[in-house]
Design a protein around this motif. Structure first.
Motif, PDB file in Angstrom:
ATOM      1  N   SER A 124       2.602  11.571  -5.452  1.00 56.36           N
ATOM      2  CA  SER A 124       3.667  12.489  -6.042  1.00 56.36           C
ATOM      3  C   SER A 124       3.491  12.526  -7.395  1.00 56.36           C
ATOM      4  O   SER A 124       3.079  11.609  -8.327  1.00 56.36           O
ATOM      5  CB  SER A 124       5.127  12.053  -5.327  1.00 56.36           C
ATOM      6  OG  SER A 124       5.217  11.853  -4.213  1.00 56.36           O
ATOM      7  N   VAL A 125       3.962  13.783  -7.936  1.00 52.08           N
ATOM      8  CA  VAL A 125       3.795  13.866  -9.293  1.00 52.08           C
ATOM      9  C   VAL A 125       5.182  14.717 -10.046  1.00 52.08           C
ATOM     10  O   VAL A 125       5.662  15.478  -9.267  1.00 52.08           O
ATOM     11  CB  VAL A 125       2.604  14.964  -9.796  1.00 52.08           C
ATOM     12  CG1 VAL A 125       2.664  15.249 -11.181  1.00 52.08           C
ATOM     13  CG2 VAL A 125       1.320  14.366  -9.251  1.00 52.08           C
ATOM     14  N   VAL A 167       4.152  13.298 -14.511  1.00 60.57           N
ATOM     15  CA  VAL A 167       3.652  11.870 -14.485  1.00 60.57           C
ATOM     16  C   VAL A 167       3.565  11.856 -12.977  1.00 60.57           C
ATOM     17  O   VAL A 167       4.406  11.899 -12.011  1.00 60.57           O
ATOM     18  CB  VAL A 167       5.059  11.217 -14.781  1.00 60.57           C
ATOM     19  CG1 VAL A 167       4.787   9.773 -15.098  1.00 60.57           C
ATOM     20  CG2 VAL A 167       5.529  11.575 -16.295  1.00 60.57           C
ATOM     21  N   GLY A 168       2.602  10.913 -12.741  1.00 62.63           N
ATOM     22  CA  GLY A 168       2.295  10.553 -11.312  1.00 62.63           C
ATOM     23  C   GLY A 168       3.213   9.189 -10.787  1.00 62.63           C
ATOM     24  O   GLY A 168       3.656   8.516 -11.699  1.00 62.63           O
ATOM     25  N   LEU A 206      -5.252  15.070  -4.244  1.00 63.32           N
ATOM     26  CA  LEU A 206      -4.673  13.932  -4.288  1.00 63.32           C
ATOM     27  C   LEU A 206      -3.188  14.394  -4.368  1.00 63.32           C
ATOM     28  O   LEU A 206      -2.264  13.217  -4.078  1.00 63.32           O
ATOM     29  CB  LEU A 206      -5.084  13.325  -5.556  1.00 63.32           C
ATOM     30  CG  LEU A 206      -6.367  12.674  -5.695  1.00 63.32           C
ATOM     31  CD1 LEU A 206      -6.644  11.673  -6.816  1.00 63.32           C
ATOM     32  CD2 LEU A 206      -6.895  11.828  -4.344  1.00 63.32           C
ATOM     33  N   ILE A 207      -2.639  15.508  -4.677  1.00 69.63           N
ATOM     34  CA  ILE A 207      -1.256  15.517  -4.984  1.00 69.63           C
ATOM     35  C   ILE A 207      -0.668  16.230  -3.884  1.00 69.63           C
ATOM     36  O   ILE A 207      -0.729  17.002  -3.062  1.00 69.63           O
ATOM     37  CB  ILE A 207      -1.157  16.828  -6.226  1.00 69.63           C
ATOM     38  CG1 ILE A 207      -1.812  16.061  -7.390  1.00 69.63           C
ATOM     39  CG2 ILE A 207       0.363  16.833  -6.530  1.00 69.63           C
ATOM     40  CD1 ILE A 207      -1.745  17.297  -8.728  1.00 69.63           C
ATOM     41  N   ALA A 208       0.507  15.143  -3.337  1.00 71.02           N
ATOM     42  CA  ALA A 208       1.036  15.572  -1.804  1.00 71.02           C
ATOM     43  C   ALA A 208       2.367  16.329  -2.294  1.00 71.02           C
ATOM     44  O   ALA A 208       2.562  17.460  -1.477  1.00 71.02           O
ATOM     45  CB  ALA A 208       1.534  14.158  -1.356  1.00 71.02           C
ATOM     46  N   GLU A 209       2.756  16.318  -3.304  1.00 72.36           N
ATOM     47  CA  GLU A 209       4.172  17.194  -3.894  1.00 72.36           C
ATOM     48  C   GLU A 209       4.293  17.119  -5.286  1.00 72.36           C
ATOM     49  O   GLU A 209       3.950  15.893  -6.179  1.00 72.36           O
ATOM     50  CB  GLU A 209       5.450  16.633  -2.867  1.00 72.36           C
ATOM     51  CG  GLU A 209       5.620  15.102  -3.370  1.00 72.36           C
ATOM     52  CD  GLU A 209       7.036  14.764  -2.329  1.00 72.36           C
ATOM     53  OE1 GLU A 209       7.640  15.760  -1.621  1.00 72.36           O
ATOM     54  OE2 GLU A 209       7.223  13.558  -2.105  1.00 72.36           O
ATOM     55  N   ARG A 210       4.823  17.932  -5.839  1.00 69.92           N
ATOM     56  CA  ARG A 210       5.531  17.999  -7.301  1.00 69.92           C
ATOM     57  C   ARG A 210       7.002  18.191  -7.164  1.00 69.92           C
ATOM     58  O   ARG A 210       7.330  19.004  -6.442  1.00 69.92           O
ATOM     59  CB  ARG A 210       4.749  19.192  -7.965  1.00 69.92           C
ATOM     60  CG  ARG A 210       3.330  19.332  -8.165  1.00 69.92           C
ATOM     61  CD  ARG A 210       2.791  20.506  -8.534  1.00 69.92           C
ATOM     62  NE  ARG A 210       1.158  20.474  -8.693  1.00 69.92           N
ATOM     63  CZ  ARG A 210       0.343  20.558  -7.913  1.00 69.92           C
ATOM     64  NH1 ARG A 210       0.779  20.792  -6.641  1.00 69.92           N
ATOM     65  NH2 ARG A 210      -0.903  20.596  -8.168  1.00 69.92           N
ATOM     66  N   PRO A 257      10.849  17.519  -9.666  1.00 70.87           N
ATOM     67  CA  PRO A 257      11.415  17.217 -10.975  1.00 70.87           C
ATOM     68  C   PRO A 257      12.034  15.979 -11.087  1.00 70.87           C
ATOM     69  O   PRO A 257      11.703  15.196 -10.327  1.00 70.87           O
ATOM     70  CB  PRO A 257      12.846  18.207 -10.614  1.00 70.87           C
ATOM     71  CG  PRO A 257      13.084  18.112  -9.317  1.00 70.87           C
ATOM     72  CD  PRO A 257      11.654  18.250  -8.384  1.00 70.87           C
ATOM     73  N   LEU A 258      12.549  15.542 -12.179  1.00 71.74           N
ATOM     74  CA  LEU A 258      12.610  14.008 -12.618  1.00 71.74           C
ATOM     75  C   LEU A 258      13.892  13.868 -11.648  1.00 71.74           C
ATOM     76  O   LEU A 258      14.002  12.511 -11.200  1.00 71.74           O
ATOM     77  CB  LEU A 258      13.027  13.868 -14.000  1.00 71.74           C
ATOM     78  CG  LEU A 258      13.623  12.657 -14.460  1.00 71.74           C
ATOM     79  CD1 LEU A 258      12.085  11.909 -14.655  1.00 71.74           C
ATOM     80  CD2 LEU A 258      13.918  12.625 -15.956  1.00 71.74           C
ATOM     81  N   GLU A 259      14.696  14.441 -11.475  1.00 74.42           N
ATOM     82  CA  GLU A 259      15.802  14.203 -10.580  1.00 74.42           C
ATOM     83  C   GLU A 259      15.239  13.559  -9.222  1.00 74.42           C
ATOM     84  O   GLU A 259      16.435  12.880  -8.671  1.00 74.42           O
ATOM     85  CB  GLU A 259      16.778  15.143 -10.458  1.00 74.42           C
ATOM     86  CG  GLU A 259      17.699  15.690 -11.630  1.00 74.42           C
ATOM     87  CD  GLU A 259      16.579  16.583 -12.689  1.00 74.42           C
ATOM     88  OE1 GLU A 259      17.228  16.702 -13.812  1.00 74.42           O
ATOM     89  OE2 GLU A 259      15.654  16.797 -12.247  1.00 74.42           O
ATOM     90  N   ARG A 260      14.348  13.749  -8.842  1.00 77.04           N
ATOM     91  CA  ARG A 260      14.089  13.343  -7.318  1.00 77.04           C
ATOM     92  C   ARG A 260      13.009  12.269  -7.364  1.00 77.04           C
ATOM     93  O   ARG A 260      12.079  11.940  -6.597  1.00 77.04           O
ATOM     94  CB  ARG A 260      13.317  14.614  -6.583  1.00 77.04           C
ATOM     95  CG  ARG A 260      14.172  15.704  -6.281  1.00 77.04           C
ATOM     96  CD  ARG A 260      13.744  16.627  -5.330  1.00 77.04           C
ATOM     97  NE  ARG A 260      13.919  16.163  -3.969  1.00 77.04           N
ATOM     98  CZ  ARG A 260      12.978  16.332  -2.967  1.00 77.04           C
ATOM     99  NH1 ARG A 260      12.196  17.459  -3.090  1.00 77.04           N
ATOM    100  NH2 ARG A 260      13.069  15.906  -1.812  1.00 77.04           N
ATOM    101  N   ILE A 261      13.140  11.391  -8.611  1.00 76.79           N
ATOM    102  CA  ILE A 261      12.210  10.167  -8.651  1.00 76.79           C
ATOM    103  C   ILE A 261      12.388   9.429  -7.656  1.00 76.79           C
ATOM    104  O   ILE A 261      11.412   8.599  -6.902  1.00 76.79           O
ATOM    105  CB  ILE A 261      12.224   9.767  -9.986  1.00 76.79           C
ATOM    106  CG1 ILE A 261      11.431   8.456 -10.198  1.00 76.79           C
ATOM    107  CG2 ILE A 261      13.799   9.270 -10.224  1.00 76.79           C
ATOM    108  CD1 ILE A 261      10.223   8.712 -10.187  1.00 76.79           C
TER     109      ILE A 261
END
Length: 361
Positions: free
Chosen positions: A356-357, A35-36, A331-335, A337-341
């Motif tokens: 961020s994704v 998810v972006g 386009l993607i700066a970083e990937r 986990p959900l915990e870092r939303i």
């Protein structure tokens, strides 16, 4: 399942257990892959735009179909899909006239009184945001809120097509209908603006001007096709663009959502030029043309979600990526986990990053 839940505006999202219902007729259950993190979500998180709470944000997603309800004909279990917030009914005036992104039919949501698609683990209600609620391990959506794509397409990059690329590229291909050789100015080099720049190159634009206050983002814009870049915060930047393009640009695309950037988009137009506003401006704000602008034949328009017809547009954008025309990797700066939303939203507030994704194992 785990999901990032917004319980109060201007407060961090909480990772909580959420129950997802079984798919009913025309519904699809998707295992979320990526998810972006989009500024549109941030507008709801920060309270700029109202929404019932608690809710699960997230709308720029890709995943794998786990199950489908009755009467679903467009996707099946195992299909890789990109979701889109502009779910469409298929038979209203907007849909039948080819303006599917404007559909507001309630048929794509569960009827009043039906079991909700999502509930908190304690049984409490949780609102589905923008037809998707993608910051969750699963999504339960109407079949017209997703489209199947080539299974060879990497899902973390496919997720960006769900909003940033559909909106930015769609503004070039659909809303503005940029012709080869025309000049384009993009105001704002976030995910949407960079996608517009890349699409302008694909469309054969003659000169592509990128405006952004962050030098690193201007450098990325040049990699994606910008021929000229300017610091959008510099004094007299609009006049500089008009001079550099010998009278202004044919198309200006605003991809920030600020009144000043919208005004800049109008100011850089040549006679007969068109400004397309993509950003979510504060609801009370307005954008206008002066009497001289009107006498000069200038035009101003919106471009909701790139005026998309996403069942057609998304597979084409995937094909552009697979053929090396559309650069999603940059386009993607970083990937994360959900915990870092919440970290991702903090980065978005600072405005220094591209996209961020959130990725799920």
């Amino acid at each position: 399942m785990r999901a990032a839940v917004l319980t109060a505006t201007r407060e961090p999202l909480a990772i909580a257990d959420v129950t997802v219902s079984k798919p009913l007729a025309h519904e699809v259950l998707i295992r979320t892959a990526a998810v972006g993190v989009c500024r549109s979500d941030l507008h709801f998180v920060d309270g700029l735009y109202p929404h019932p709470l608690p809710a699960i944000p997230g709308h720029e997603a890709a995943g794998v179909v786990e199950a489908v309800g009755s009467e679903v004909r467009t996707v099946g279990p195992g299909d890789h899909v990109v979701t889109c917030l502009s779910a469409f009914c298929g038979h209203c005036e907007f849909c039948l006239s080819g303006r599917m992104s404007l559909c507001v039919s309630g048929e794509t949501r569960r009827p009043r009184g039906a079991e909700p698609r999502l509930r908190l683990a304690d049984g409490g209600a949780v609102a589905q945001m923008l037809n998707l609620s993608a910051y969750a391990e699963q999504m339960l959506v109407h079949e017209h809120a997703c489209v199947a794509i080539d299974r060879e397409m990497p899902l973390d990059r496919a997720a960006l097509i769900g909003c940033a690329v559909t909106t930015g590229a769609g503004a070039v291909f659909n809303t503005a209908d940029v012709a080869p050789g025309e000049t384009v100015c993009v105001v704002g080099c976030g995910g949407i603006g960079l996608a517009a720049i890349n699409a302008a190159r694909i469309a054969g634009a003659g000169r592509i001007v990128a405006l952004d206050p962050v030098p690193e983002k201007r450098a990325i814009a040049e990699r994606l096709g910008a021929t000229d870049t300017f610091d959008s915060a510099a004094e007299g930047v609009a006049a500089a663009v008009v001079e550099a393009t010998r009278g202004g640009v044919h198309h200006a695309i605003e991809a920030v959502g600020r009144p000043q950037s919208a005004a800049t988009a109008v100011a850089v137009l040549r006679r007969g030029g068109t400004a397309t506003i993509l950003g979510m401006l504060p609801p009370a704000e307005g954008v206008g043309l002066s009497a001289i602008d009107l006498l000069s034949g200038k035009r101003l328009q919106g471009g909701l979600m790139g005026s998309n017809r996403f069942p057609i547009d998304v597979p084409r954008l995937v094909d552009f990526y697979q053929r090396g025309l559309l650069d999603l990797d940059t386009l993607i700066a970083e990937r994360l986990p959900l915990e870092r939303i919440n970290h991702a939203f903090d980065e978005l507030r600072r405005g220094d990053t591209t996209r961020s994704v959130i990725v799920f194992a």
